[in-house]
Design a protein around this motif. Structure first.
Motif, PDB file in Angstrom:
ATOM      1  N   PHE A  81       0.806  -1.223   0.000  1.00  0.00           N
ATOM      2  CA  PHE A  81       0.000   0.000   0.000  1.00  0.00           C
ATOM      3  C   PHE A  81       0.836   1.269   0.000  1.00  0.00           C
ATOM      4  N   GLY A  82       2.116   1.143  -0.218  1.00  0.00           N
ATOM      5  CA  GLY A  82       2.971   2.321  -0.165  1.00  0.00           C
ATOM      6  C   GLY A  82       2.616   3.379  -1.190  1.00  0.00           C
ATOM      7  N   ASP A  83       2.037   2.951  -2.304  1.00  0.00           N
ATOM      8  CA  ASP A  83       1.692   3.917  -3.356  1.00  0.00           C
ATOM      9  C   ASP A  83       0.412   4.677  -3.051  1.00  0.00           C
ATOM     10  N   SER A  84      -0.345   4.211  -2.085  1.00  0.00           N
ATOM     11  CA  SER A  84      -1.630   4.854  -1.804  1.00  0.00           C
ATOM     12  C   SER A  84      -1.422   6.179  -1.101  1.00  0.00           C
ATOM     13  N   SER A  85      -2.334   7.096  -1.345  1.00  0.00           N
ATOM     14  CA  SER A  85      -2.296   8.378  -0.634  1.00  0.00           C
ATOM     15  C   SER A  85      -3.589   8.633   0.129  1.00  0.00           C
ATOM     16  N   ASP A  86      -4.440   7.643   0.179  1.00  0.00           N
ATOM     17  CA  ASP A  86      -5.719   7.787   0.872  1.00  0.00           C
ATOM     18  C   ASP A  86      -5.535   7.400   2.333  1.00  0.00           C
ATOM     19  N   LEU A  87      -5.292   8.409   3.173  1.00  0.00           N
ATOM     20  CA  LEU A  87      -5.023   8.138   4.585  1.00  0.00           C
ATOM     21  C   LEU A  87      -6.177   7.422   5.259  1.00  0.00           C
ATOM     22  N   LEU A  88      -7.363   7.824   4.898  1.00  0.00           N
ATOM     23  CA  LEU A  88      -8.530   7.234   5.547  1.00  0.00           C
ATOM     24  C   LEU A  88      -8.620   5.753   5.228  1.00  0.00           C
ATOM     25  N   GLU A  89      -8.444   5.463   3.965  1.00  0.00           N
ATOM     26  CA  GLU A  89      -8.505   4.070   3.541  1.00  0.00           C
ATOM     27  C   GLU A  89      -7.382   3.269   4.195  1.00  0.00           C
ATOM     28  N   LEU A  90      -6.205   3.834   4.179  1.00  0.00           N
ATOM     29  CA  LEU A  90      -5.082   3.133   4.790  1.00  0.00           C
ATOM     30  C   LEU A  90      -5.335   2.912   6.278  1.00  0.00           C
ATOM     31  N   SER A  92      -8.029   2.624   7.839  1.00  0.00           N
ATOM     32  CA  SER A  92      -9.055   1.618   8.111  1.00  0.00           C
ATOM     33  C   SER A  92      -8.525   0.201   7.938  1.00  0.00           C
ATOM     34  N   ARG A  93      -7.406   0.081   7.278  1.00  0.00           N
ATOM     35  CA  ARG A  93      -6.864  -1.263   7.046  1.00  0.00           C
ATOM     36  C   ARG A  93      -5.874  -1.683   8.118  1.00  0.00           C
ATOM     37  N   ILE A  94      -5.346  -0.751   8.878  1.00  0.00           N
ATOM     38  CA  ILE A  94      -4.205  -1.033   9.746  1.00  0.00           C
ATOM     39  C   ILE A  94      -4.519  -2.133  10.763  1.00  0.00           C
ATOM     40  N   ARG A  95      -5.659  -2.023  11.406  1.00  0.00           N
ATOM     41  CA  ARG A  95      -5.928  -3.004  12.466  1.00  0.00           C
ATOM     42  C   ARG A  95      -6.029  -4.406  11.867  1.00  0.00           C
ATOM     43  N   GLU A  96      -6.659  -4.502  10.698  1.00  0.00           N
ATOM     44  CA  GLU A  96      -6.852  -5.815  10.102  1.00  0.00           C
ATOM     45  C   GLU A  96      -5.584  -6.322   9.417  1.00  0.00           C
ATOM     46  N   ARG A  97      -4.882  -5.429   8.734  1.00  0.00           N
ATOM     47  CA  ARG A  97      -3.764  -5.867   7.899  1.00  0.00           C
ATOM     48  C   ARG A  97      -2.413  -5.776   8.584  1.00  0.00           C
ATOM     49  N   VAL A  98      -2.350  -5.064   9.700  1.00  0.00           N
ATOM     50  CA  VAL A  98      -1.062  -4.914  10.394  1.00  0.00           C
ATOM     51  C   VAL A  98      -1.158  -5.455  11.820  1.00  0.00           C
ATOM     52  N   VAL A  99      -2.070  -4.895  12.599  1.00  0.00           N
ATOM     53  CA  VAL A  99      -2.106  -5.255  14.013  1.00  0.00           C
ATOM     54  C   VAL A  99      -2.466  -6.726  14.204  1.00  0.00           C
ATOM     55  N   ALA A 100      -3.548  -7.142  13.580  1.00  0.00           N
ATOM     56  CA  ALA A 100      -3.986  -8.523  13.773  1.00  0.00           C
ATOM     57  C   ALA A 100      -2.936  -9.534  13.316  1.00  0.00           C
ATOM     58  N   PRO A 101      -2.327  -9.361  12.150  1.00  0.00           N
ATOM     59  CA  PRO A 101      -1.280 -10.314  11.779  1.00  0.00           C
ATOM     60  C   PRO A 101      -0.082 -10.290  12.719  1.00  0.00           C
ATOM     61  N   ILE A 102       0.275  -9.113  13.215  1.00  0.00           N
ATOM     62  CA  ILE A 102       1.395  -9.069  14.163  1.00  0.00           C
ATOM     63  C   ILE A 102       1.062  -9.880  15.406  1.00  0.00           C
ATOM     64  N   VAL A 103      -0.112  -9.645  15.956  1.00  0.00           N
ATOM     65  CA  VAL A 103      -0.504 -10.363  17.172  1.00  0.00           C
ATOM     66  C   VAL A 103      -0.546 -11.861  16.912  1.00  0.00           C
ATOM     67  N   ALA A 104      -1.108 -12.240  15.770  1.00  0.00           N
ATOM     68  CA  ALA A 104      -1.232 -13.668  15.458  1.00  0.00           C
ATOM     69  C   ALA A 104       0.141 -14.309  15.273  1.00  0.00           C
ATOM     70  N   ARG A 105       0.968 -13.653  14.495  1.00  0.00           N
ATOM     71  CA  ARG A 105       2.265 -14.265  14.202  1.00  0.00           C
ATOM     72  C   ARG A 105       3.183 -14.247  15.406  1.00  0.00           C
ATOM     73  N   TRP A 106       3.039 -13.213  16.223  1.00  0.00           N
ATOM     74  CA  TRP A 106       3.811 -13.206  17.474  1.00  0.00           C
ATOM     75  C   TRP A 106       3.392 -14.385  18.339  1.00  0.00           C
ATOM     76  N   GLY A 107       2.103 -14.616  18.415  1.00  0.00           N
ATOM     77  CA  GLY A 107       1.615 -15.754  19.179  1.00  0.00           C
ATOM     78  C   GLY A 107       2.145 -17.067  18.634  1.00  0.00           C
TER      79      GLY A 107
END
Lengths: 578, 225
Positions: A81-90, A92-107
């Motif tokens: 998503f580095g090319d995106s400039s839509d902050l709102l869209e980005l 809205s994705r963080i918890r699902e695409r970043v936080v949740a995978p981090i928590v899962a993979r850390w576990g």
């Protein structure tokens, strides 16, 4: 070592605290910076602080896992998503695409480590707890997380627990992260807690991007006598970087941090990120982004939209056996009280402030308790409209073969149901079916994720938790207005994300996993004629009788026609109301 | 230029609170004087602990409670500069008033955001004479109240150990009962030192408090409370 990526360069260091040196504990902090190449180059930096109590016998290992996993996930997100400039869209994705995978993979890393290295007798003795470490192994690895994903024209910030992120522009410093006022008295949220995904604070920064970003463990802030340490740092550090460059900081950073570690006693870690084009003119998109975020986080209907973007602080009723917060005095205090040291003019950022709440959302009860003390239950605050069934009205869900979620955008319907071929008493495979929009042939895409029910919540290993009385599912198409859907398995409702208005509703009738026919899939719910909301207009067709058993048993589902892929069934009530 | 950016770094404040029963019953059998003596003998040990934990700046404050509660040492005093002024007994045993005086001190502006969780020692020879439970609940509602290393010493056979157990961090190991002046000195010293040591370790109070030695408990004395 200096890491460079796109517009950013960074250095980092971590020093063991003097108190840990005296009592023989290792450095329980970890810091990592990685560069990201490709069409949208940048950096990812993470700092993790392992909890300091006796119970957390492997928190140094946990913090290392945390920075490794966070940088890996952050790198993938930036690449996607580095090319995106839509902050709102980005955002809205963080918890699902970043936080949740981090928590899962850390576990997963933790569980793999425990399998490979079972807890030793001396660790069990050191833990000083009557609990069996094997029952909740993640707790022994518990740590906080501070993460920055720095792209070409945005920065995503994520934080779970204590620690600090400081943004510096010229001589001005600010704390961009929303405050979590639960983090006092040495208590902190953690990667090891079941609420980790919901506990994460998220902030998006747009242009003009800060000149300097500091990610620090809380040992750093706690070492300064003055509560205005940020503004002091801004003045000195900015001048040194301007005069001598990042190489100078790289050379001296360990010594600087050692002073803090010696004075304050705690481990001290810092990732120092500097924008290489600090003199370049920024794009002016902040105002538009801010106004959109205000609309999104303050819908009239309340939690149905903002619930996706705030920590699920209210959804802790199922933590009866676990602490909601952990005392992690490997760090100690956060700046919950001092807040922002220097007031800056607001920059372009999408504020995802867990402490703000729309007027209609019930204020969640703050849960803050030491280990081994059950937190007080908090009410779920997910009812999108006042007339919707409440949590107490929701039918009991049968996890053995039951559709549990419907959602989608206009033209795309998603159905989520359990795969009965993997029946397990408390967890199993959840099969997602993503029906593509009606203009294309239906291409059911089955994805799986480990799930479990916990009280009123449906939780997945790699996704945010959903309250069982409703599923929030925003559309993923940025090019058309997204709708928000929610269901309690009896009624499906759709909402306008901008206004929070209820757009339509339909009764959901389903069946159990006993097949209703060879040609039909017994697990897919059927959305039929619209129901009448209390106080709403009567539709022309009468609503079918609700098949929910009177005793509150599982909702039964009948086979769904294949044309569920067409929007007609789901959006017909929308057209009537629209 | 290698000067460290930022302002002064310093040890983290560690507030040590003494909450002392000064009711009329403390006047009998020399209990009040024994407590005063015990505090004087404890100060050097606190100084030693502070020196072993240079990242913690131990600051002492004291509350006296009898009929109502009042500050005995209101200004946080570095332990190295502490000179103990004798407490005097009279009145009732208003523990609730003491806790209500203490609780607001555990947050801003009285307690620094960077402060270590405090150490608190409660000393009493009898049953509370006010309704202390709501005050205890308010005290434990404070995050720093919950996080504090809380110890208690009961003086004599009339001490309400059950009340003290409700106060301490670890009910099965944080309450001591002194039955003579020598025991009181040792227990006050040990409890103060332990609370301060635990609070300064950057870790939450351990549930497994190391036990007093047999010598500390069984001190022969002609005077039994």
């Amino acid at each position: 070592m200096i890491v460079s990526g796109g517009r950013w360069e960074a250095t980092s260091s971590s020093v063991r605290g003097s108190a840990h040196e005296r009592d023989g504990r290792p450095n329980q902090d970890s810091v990592r910076v990685v560069d990201v190449g490709g069409s949208a180059p940048g950096l990812v930096a993470a700092v993790c602080d392992g909890h300091g109590g006796d119970r957390y016998v492997r928190s140094d290992v946990g913090s290392r896992f945390g920075t490794e996993v966070a940088c890996e996930v952050g790198r993938r997100f930036l690449a996607a998503f580095g090319d995106s400039s839509d902050l709102l869209e980005l955002g809205s994705r963080i918890r699902e695409r970043v936080v949740a995978p981090i928590v899962a993979r850390w576990g997963e890393r933790v569980m793999d480590d425990v399998m490979a290295r079972p807890f030793a007798d001396d660790e069990r003795t050191r833990a000083r707890t009557r609990a069996n470490l094997d029952d909740e192994p993640k707790i022994s690895y518990g740590c906080t997380l501070v993460l920055a994903i720095a792209g070409p024209n945005w920065v995503a910030l994520v934080q779970i627990g204590d620690g600090d992120i400081t943004a510096v522009d010229g001589s001005q410093a600010r704390a961009p992260m929303p405050v979590d006022d639960r983090l006092v008295g040495g208590e902190t949220t953690s990667l090891c807690l079941p609420t980790a995904v919901g506990d994460a604070r998220i902030e998006m920064l747009g242009e003009p991007l800060p000149e300097i970003l500091l990610l620090t463990s809380d040992g750093y802030a706690n070492s300064f006598a003055s509560p205005t340490w940020r503004s002091d740092i801004a003045t000195d550090l900015g001048r040194q970087l301007d005069d001598f460059g990042l190489e100078h900081a790289e050379t001296h950073l360990p010594a600087w941090l050692s002073e803090s570690a010696r004075a304050g006693g705690d481990d001290v870690s810092m990732a120092l990120i500097r924008r290489r084009d600090a003199d370049a003119a920024p794009a002016a998109v902040g105002a538009a982004m801010r106004s959109q975020s205000e609309l999104l986080v303050h819908p009239r209907s309340g939690a149905s939209i903002s619930g996706l973007q705030r920590p699920h602080r209210s959804r802790t009723a199922w933590l009866a056996a676990l602490p909601a917060l952990i005392i992690g005095l490997g760090g100690g205090w956060v700046l919950g009280h001092s807040g922002r040291d220097v007031t800056d003019p607001p920059s372009a950022s999408t504020a995802l402030d867990p402490t703000s709440a729309p007027e209609t959302e019930p204020t969640p009860t703050t849960v803050a308790s030491p280990p081994a003390t059950a937190p007080s239950a908090t009410p779920a605050s997910t009812v999108p409209v006042s007339s919707a069934p409440t949590a107490t009205d929701a039918p009991a869900l049968d996890p053995s073969g039951q559709p549990v979620a419907l959602g989608g955008t206009a033209g795309v319907a998603w159905v989520l149901w359990f795969d009965p071929s993997v029946p397990q008493p408390s967890s199993g495979e959840v099969t997602f079916v993503q029906e593509v929009r009606s203009s294309q042939p239906a291409l059911p895409l089955r994805l799986t994720a480990l799930w479990r029910f916990d009280g009123a919540q449906l939780c997945f290993a790699s996704l945010p938790c959903f309250p069982a009385i409703g599923v929030l599912w925003p559309g993923e198409s940025p090019s058309e207005p997204d709708l928000v859907w929610a269901t309690d398995l009896r009624v499906l409702r759709s909402f306008d994300p901008a206004s929070g208005d209820l757009l339509g509703c339909a009764v959901v009738i389903g069946s159990t996993n006993e097949s209703g026919g060879a040609e039909s899939d017994p697990l897919v719910p059927q959305v039929t004629t619209p129901a009448t909301e209390p106080g709403g207009d009567q539709p022309e067709a009468s609503a079918p009788e609700n098949t929910t058993p009177a005793d509150g048993g599982p909702v039964t589902c009948e086979p769904v026609p294949t044309d569920i892929t067409t929007p007609a069934l789901i959006t017909a009530p929308l057209e009537e109301n629209g | 230029m290698t000067e460290r950016p930022g302002s002064t770094v310093a040890a983290r404040p560690l507030h040590f609170f003494i909450v002392a029963d000064c009711s009329g019953s403390m006047a009998s059998d020399g209990k009040m004087q024994a407590l005063n003596n015990a505090m004087r003998e404890t100060i050097p040990h606190l100084v030693e602990i502070a020196s072993l934990n240079p990242h913690a700046a131990v600051m002492v404050r004291a509350i006296a409670f009898s009929t109502g509660a009042r500050w005995h040492i209101e200004q946080a005093t570095p332990v190295e500069r502490l000179v103990w002024r004798d407490l005097a007994p009279e009145g009732y045993t208003d523990l609730g008033a003491a806790l209500d005086l203490l609780a607001p001190q555990l947050g801003p502006p009285h307690m620094e955001a960077r402060a270590l969780p405090p150490a608190i020692l409660l000393v009493s020879d009898g049953m509370p004479t006010d309704d202390y439970r709501p005050a205890l609940a308010r005290f434990l509602d404070e995050p720093m109240g919950r996080a504090a290393a809380r110890m208690a010493v009961g003086i004599g056979r009339d001490a309400d150990l059950e009340v003290l157990e409700r106060f301490v961090s670890s009910p099965d190991q944080g309450v001591f009962n002194a039955n003579n002046p020598e025991q009181l000195v040792r227990m006050i010293r040990w409890a103060s030192s332990h609370a301060s040591r635990v609070a300064s370790t950057l870790a939450p109070p351990s549930r497994a408090v190391a036990a007093l030695s047999a010598d500390d408990v069984s001190s022969p004395s002609e005077l039994i409370w």
